[in-house]
Scaffold this motif. Structure first.
Motif, PDB file in Angstrom:
ATOM      1  N   MET A   1       1.241  -1.319   0.119  1.00 35.43           N
ATOM      2  CA  MET A   1       0.091  -0.349   0.123  1.00 35.43           C
ATOM      3  C   MET A   1       1.217   1.283  -0.423  1.00 35.43           C
ATOM      4  SD  MET A   1      -3.656  -0.405   0.164  1.00 35.43           S
ATOM      5  CE  MET A   1      -3.809   1.184   0.398  1.00 35.43           C
ATOM      6  N   PRO A   2       0.563   2.176  -0.918  1.00 38.54           N
ATOM      7  CA  PRO A   2       1.139   3.463  -0.744  1.00 38.54           C
ATOM      8  C   PRO A   2       1.384   4.413   0.660  1.00 38.54           C
ATOM      9  CG  PRO A   2      -0.833   4.023  -2.251  1.00 38.54           C
ATOM     10  CD  PRO A   2      -0.660   2.225  -1.017  1.00 38.54           C
ATOM     11  N   SER A   3       1.517   6.036   0.254  1.00 37.85           N
ATOM     12  CA  SER A   3       1.946   6.133   1.940  1.00 37.85           C
ATOM     13  C   SER A   3       0.327   6.195   2.103  1.00 37.85           C
ATOM     14  CB  SER A   3       2.165   7.732   1.432  1.00 37.85           C
ATOM     15  OG  SER A   3       1.797   8.259   2.245  1.00 37.85           O
ATOM     16  N   LYS A   4      -0.506   6.700   3.235  1.00 35.83           N
ATOM     17  CA  LYS A   4      -1.825   6.662   3.698  1.00 35.83           C
ATOM     18  C   LYS A   4      -1.822   8.086   3.633  1.00 35.83           C
ATOM     19  CE  LYS A   4      -1.860   2.901   7.391  1.00 35.83           C
ATOM     20  NZ  LYS A   4      -0.155   3.075   7.196  1.00 35.83           N
ATOM     21  N   GLU A   5      -0.911   8.758   3.787  1.00 39.32           N
ATOM     22  CA  GLU A   5      -0.988  10.611   4.498  1.00 39.32           C
ATOM     23  C   GLU A   5      -1.731  10.976   2.492  1.00 39.32           C
ATOM     24  OE1 GLU A   5       2.102  12.459   5.449  1.00 39.32           O
ATOM     25  OE2 GLU A   5       1.191  14.593   5.317  1.00 39.32           O
ATOM     26  N   MET A   6      -1.066  10.636   2.107  1.00 42.98           N
ATOM     27  CA  MET A   6      -0.802  10.515   0.274  1.00 42.98           C
ATOM     28  C   MET A   6      -2.780   9.748  -0.750  1.00 42.98           C
ATOM     29  SD  MET A   6       1.157  12.668  -0.298  1.00 42.98           S
ATOM     30  CE  MET A   6       2.014  13.969   1.676  1.00 42.98           C
ATOM     31  N   TYR A   7      -2.550   8.758   0.451  1.00 40.69           N
ATOM     32  CA  TYR A   7      -3.994   8.072  -0.672  1.00 40.69           C
ATOM     33  C   TYR A   7      -4.687   9.247  -0.266  1.00 40.69           C
ATOM     34  CZ  TYR A   7      -7.687   4.652  -1.029  1.00 40.69           C
ATOM     35  OH  TYR A   7      -9.190   4.286  -1.097  1.00 40.69           O
ATOM     36  N   LEU A   9      -5.026  12.238   0.734  1.00 45.24           N
ATOM     37  CA  LEU A   9      -4.969  13.273  -0.135  1.00 45.24           C
ATOM     38  C   LEU A   9      -5.294  13.533  -1.219  1.00 45.24           C
ATOM     39  CD1 LEU A   9      -1.797  15.649   0.526  1.00 45.24           C
ATOM     40  CD2 LEU A   9      -3.741  16.271   1.378  1.00 45.24           C
ATOM     41  N   GLY A  10      -5.343  12.017  -1.660  1.00 46.74           N
ATOM     42  CA  GLY A  10      -5.758  12.004  -3.636  1.00 46.74           C
ATOM     43  C   GLY A  10      -7.127  11.322  -3.251  1.00 46.74           C
ATOM     44  N   SER A  11      -7.736  10.937  -2.167  1.00 44.50           N
ATOM     45  CA  SER A  11      -8.845  10.464  -2.499  1.00 44.50           C
ATOM     46  C   SER A  11      -9.732  11.399  -1.821  1.00 44.50           C
ATOM     47  CB  SER A  11      -9.130   9.337  -2.343  1.00 44.50           C
ATOM     48  OG  SER A  11      -8.082   9.411  -0.397  1.00 44.50           O
ATOM     49  N   GLN A  12      -9.431  12.567  -0.657  1.00 44.82           N
ATOM     50  CA  GLN A  12     -10.580  13.125  -0.651  1.00 44.82           C
ATOM     51  C   GLN A  12     -11.621  13.668  -1.222  1.00 44.82           C
ATOM     52  OE1 GLN A  12      -8.507  16.963   1.649  1.00 44.82           O
ATOM     53  NE2 GLN A  12      -8.422  15.496   2.475  1.00 44.82           N
ATOM     54  N   GLU A 134      -6.463  24.881   0.132  1.00 44.51           N
ATOM     55  CA  GLU A 134      -5.301  23.578   0.152  1.00 44.51           C
ATOM     56  C   GLU A 134      -4.033  24.200   0.794  1.00 44.51           C
ATOM     57  OE1 GLU A 134      -6.558  21.474  -1.097  1.00 44.51           O
ATOM     58  OE2 GLU A 134      -4.522  21.212  -2.849  1.00 44.51           O
ATOM     59  N   VAL A 137      -3.135  22.007   3.488  1.00 46.53           N
ATOM     60  CA  VAL A 137      -1.781  20.553   2.848  1.00 46.53           C
ATOM     61  C   VAL A 137      -0.890  21.563   2.572  1.00 46.53           C
ATOM     62  CG1 VAL A 137      -2.441  19.710   0.672  1.00 46.53           C
ATOM     63  CG2 VAL A 137      -4.431  20.354   1.029  1.00 46.53           C
ATOM     64  N   PHE A 138      -0.740  22.330   1.938  1.00 43.54           N
ATOM     65  CA  PHE A 138       0.628  23.776   1.396  1.00 43.54           C
ATOM     66  C   PHE A 138       1.647  23.259   2.730  1.00 43.54           C
ATOM     67  CE2 PHE A 138      -1.203  25.260  -2.322  1.00 43.54           C
ATOM     68  CZ  PHE A 138      -1.536  24.286  -3.187  1.00 43.54           C
ATOM     69  N   ASN A 141       2.688  19.640   3.846  1.00 43.58           N
ATOM     70  CA  ASN A 141       4.127  18.709   2.940  1.00 43.58           C
ATOM     71  C   ASN A 141       4.986  19.761   3.568  1.00 43.58           C
ATOM     72  OD1 ASN A 141       4.854  17.978   0.946  1.00 43.58           O
ATOM     73  ND2 ASN A 141       5.491  19.999  -0.099  1.00 43.58           N
TER      74      ASN A 141
ATOM     75  N   GLU B 119       6.025   5.178   3.022  1.00 44.38           N
ATOM     76  CA  GLU B 119       5.242   5.759   4.082  1.00 44.38           C
ATOM     77  C   GLU B 119       6.123   6.012   5.533  1.00 44.38           C
ATOM     78  OE1 GLU B 119       1.677   4.748   4.551  1.00 44.38           O
ATOM     79  OE2 GLU B 119       2.365   5.477   6.306  1.00 44.38           O
ATOM     80  N   ASP B 266      -1.907  -2.771  -5.658  1.00 49.28           N
ATOM     81  CA  ASP B 266      -2.723  -1.753  -5.294  1.00 49.28           C
ATOM     82  C   ASP B 266      -2.346  -0.686  -5.873  1.00 49.28           C
ATOM     83  OD1 ASP B 266      -2.961  -3.554  -2.969  1.00 49.28           O
ATOM     84  OD2 ASP B 266      -0.711  -2.997  -1.788  1.00 49.28           O
ATOM     85  N   THR B 272      -4.216   6.976  -6.419  1.00 42.23           N
ATOM     86  CA  THR B 272      -4.410   7.899  -5.823  1.00 42.23           C
ATOM     87  C   THR B 272      -3.365   8.968  -5.076  1.00 42.23           C
ATOM     88  OG1 THR B 272      -6.672   6.356  -5.458  1.00 42.23           O
ATOM     89  CG2 THR B 272      -6.528   8.229  -3.950  1.00 42.23           C
ATOM     90  N   GLY B 276      -2.701  12.486  -4.930  1.00 40.99           N
ATOM     91  CA  GLY B 276      -2.013  13.436  -3.130  1.00 40.99           C
ATOM     92  C   GLY B 276      -0.912  13.705  -3.258  1.00 40.99           C
TER      93      GLY B 276
END
Lengths: 395, 395
Positions: A1-7, A9-12, A134, A137-138, A141, B119, B266, B272, B276
């Motif tokens: 699985m990728p980064s939970k945080e980036m996931y 952000l991408g799915s929000q 945003e 988010v920035f 980051n 991650e 995945d 996604t 993000g």
């Protein structure tokens, strides 16, 4: 699985994009002319003619390798010189090419500046509600904590009492945005003067400089002959983030700049860190052709009268119906108080009438909605019946 | 003071840029024709004619708002569809528009992909020496640790024994770059087959998928009729990072893409997270005009024969003089073994003859130099006398 945080952000889901998508769907059902989409802030005024002319001239007269090659990471020197000349002539800014770092637009200006300034995860960056979501988010980051200043719903300036309380020894920077998205308001010289005095005092108190990041994508979209203020004249320790997305209607081309004036604290070091942050995130250089286009279009603007006409039409129309509107002095947003405390519920009722307006909760200002008027003026006129039905439902 | 880390990155001298700057200075002293600058990797071959035609047609026939407006964050749908069709026709890739995320060039492709995958600060990303030194910066930006695989100086493929040792339970991804900067070599089908078997086995051992990030800015610069390999066919768990900087000679325009094929582990979640990560770093969308330009130029290339001619001229010339050269199969770099163990000392001697070549220490491969041949062929010919003097000094 990728980064939970980036996931995440991408799915929000974005309220704005969801409304926009809903509008597209509804258009197919009830007809495009019966959907009144005030959700997005995408310029509808064409770029000025100089943009097309500049592109045509550059590709017709220059060698491909010169047009499309890398520029220096900070941007082409001739472009930065032209920009310095323009800023000096227009604002008596006293800057040179070496103060500018060309970026891939407003968002990049902010992410690069924040990453350049933030040193530790304890660092805090203050945002002033209402604010562009945003920013959150920035700031994350860059690895800092966001501190939200509650809105001054009386004047939509900056509550200095609240600011004084919000500043701590961890305060690194404050982001201000005038003309403001979403409130459509403009900070006054008085606001900047008082803010500067406070920040100077608090910087001394906490023992380090507090940077003011002035996010100015709407700089030139300002009405009633209000002056454009050059913020470093009020508070030396200012970094300006700019974009040509709105002034030249080039949002998709990603072109803007960061200006670190010599008067900012540790200006040379900050500028160097800006270069480092741009490098770290892989920006390499701002798009070359459009660097040269903005040089050729220096000082030119899209036709701001169109936004001004829309502004008057919408503000006067809604006010007459009984809506409580914040007087719009800049940008292309009308900020309206919801007739019921829950702006989400209000927006939902509007949506049933195919009026797409954005509840300002995500901008840090519950109880208000943002109505974007970078739209076709005919749509504004056609929407009035629905706006009337809506307010009457609260009678 | 700003971030120490960003300040350091911004102030770090680059061997390559320093050499380039030295060359510019020397040109003023000894004449441009007497400086032999092989330091940089900036395409010297013009963009194909279709680029200029596409720009002219787009600005002549479309409305400004359609040309320069925002696209979807992932890129314009028509562009991604065209890209999918092209990849399916050319490589039988079995991909669709939803597998592509348009980026601001190769560096952005890498920073976004790494940030999407990493991650935890314990995550490790393996790079294979010799490698592009900015990988180190990008891996640190994503918050991971870099693990350097020593070079296979016999074949300049990948040492599988070394790779097996380098993989740990923290291994998240491996970056490969073929055709390779700086070695000018191309990984064989055999290398990918064996690497895939190893990664599949090790992924099972460590209990999670190891992603292969295939950095392909030089994909089409490949010689002697060697086939272009579609890496996900060898190892399903591959993410491709691409840029048009070299294939269309557009380095300054910052346009490329990330391809997350459905066969990657995945895949939907990774895609996604890519969205993000792009959002977090402020990319918003890839430059719009050049998204449409690459759509119109799909499958077109700059004239690669020019690089091929340079390659033969330089390789044969230096080999005849007695230099030990790695046979160049791709990209536009010749990798040469230093006649003394210290390639820095060798480069310094070359510099005294106004021959500007880059010691490969910063590429993770001491004892070698990189000679970039995206240069004027006349300069190669003029440089031979100096190259001869240099090698003879070691006789």
């Amino acid at each position: 699985m990728p980064s939970k945080e980036m996931y995440a952000l991408g799915s929000q889901a974005s309220v704005i994009r969801d409304l926009f998508a809903y509008g597209q769907e509804q258009a197919a059902v009830v007809g495009r002319e019966n959907v009144f989409d005030f959700s997005i802030g995408n310029p509808t005024v064409p770029a000025p003619a100089c943009v097309k002319e500049a592109i045509e001239e550059i590709v017709a007269t220059r060698q491909s390798v010169d047009v499309h090659g890398y520029t220096a990471a900070a941007g082409d020197l001739a472009v930065r010189r032209g920009l310095a000349d323009y800023m000096n002539q227009t604002y008596d800014a006293g800057v040179s090419a070496d103060n500018f770092y060309m970026t891939c637009g407003a968002a990049a200006s902010l992410t690069v500046t924040l990453k350049a300034l933030v040193e530790s995860p304890e660092d805090e960056v203050i945002v002033v509600a209402p604010f562009f979501p945003e920013y959150t988010v920035f700031i994350h980051n860059a690895g800092a904590k966001e501190v939200v200043l509650p809105p001054d719903t009386e004047h939509f300036q900056i509550s200095l009492e609240a600011m004084e309380q919000a500043i701590t020894p961890h305060t690194r920077a404050i982001i201000v945005n005038s003309p403001n998205n979403p409130a459509g308001t403009v900070y006054s010289a008085d606001t900047y003067t008082k803010l500067a005095a406070l920040l100077t005092k608090k910087s001394a108190d906490i023992g380090h400089s507090i940077y003011l990041i002035s996010d100015e994508p709407y700089r030139e979209i300002i009405y009633d002959g209000l002056p454009i203020l050059y913020v470093p004249k009020f508070y030396a320790n200012t970094i300006i983030c700019y974009s040509y997305s709105k002034s030249l209607s080039l949002p998709g081309e990603r072109i803007g700049y960061i200006l670190v004036p010599d008067c900012a604290a540790d200006a040379k070091a900050v500028y160097t860190a800006v270069c480092g942050a741009g490098r770290a995130m892989g920006f390499v250089c701002a798009p070359h052709l459009f660097q040269d286009v903005v040089l050729k279009c220096m000082g030119k603007l899209s036709d701001m009268n169109i936004y001004d006409e829309n502004r008057k039409l919408l503000y006067n129309g809604l006010k007459e119906m009984g809506y409580e509107c914040v007087y719009p002095s800049g940008a292309f947003y009308l900020f309206v108080k919801s007739p019921e405390p829950d702006a989400n519920a209000f927006s939902e009722k509007a949506k049933k009438l195919n009026l797409l307006i954005v509840p300002a909760d995500s901008f840090g200002c519950p109880g208000y909605v943002r109505i974007s008027y970078c739209v076709d003026p005919d749509m504004i006129r056609r929407s009035f019946a629905a706006f009337k039905t809506l307010i009457e439902s609260y009678a």
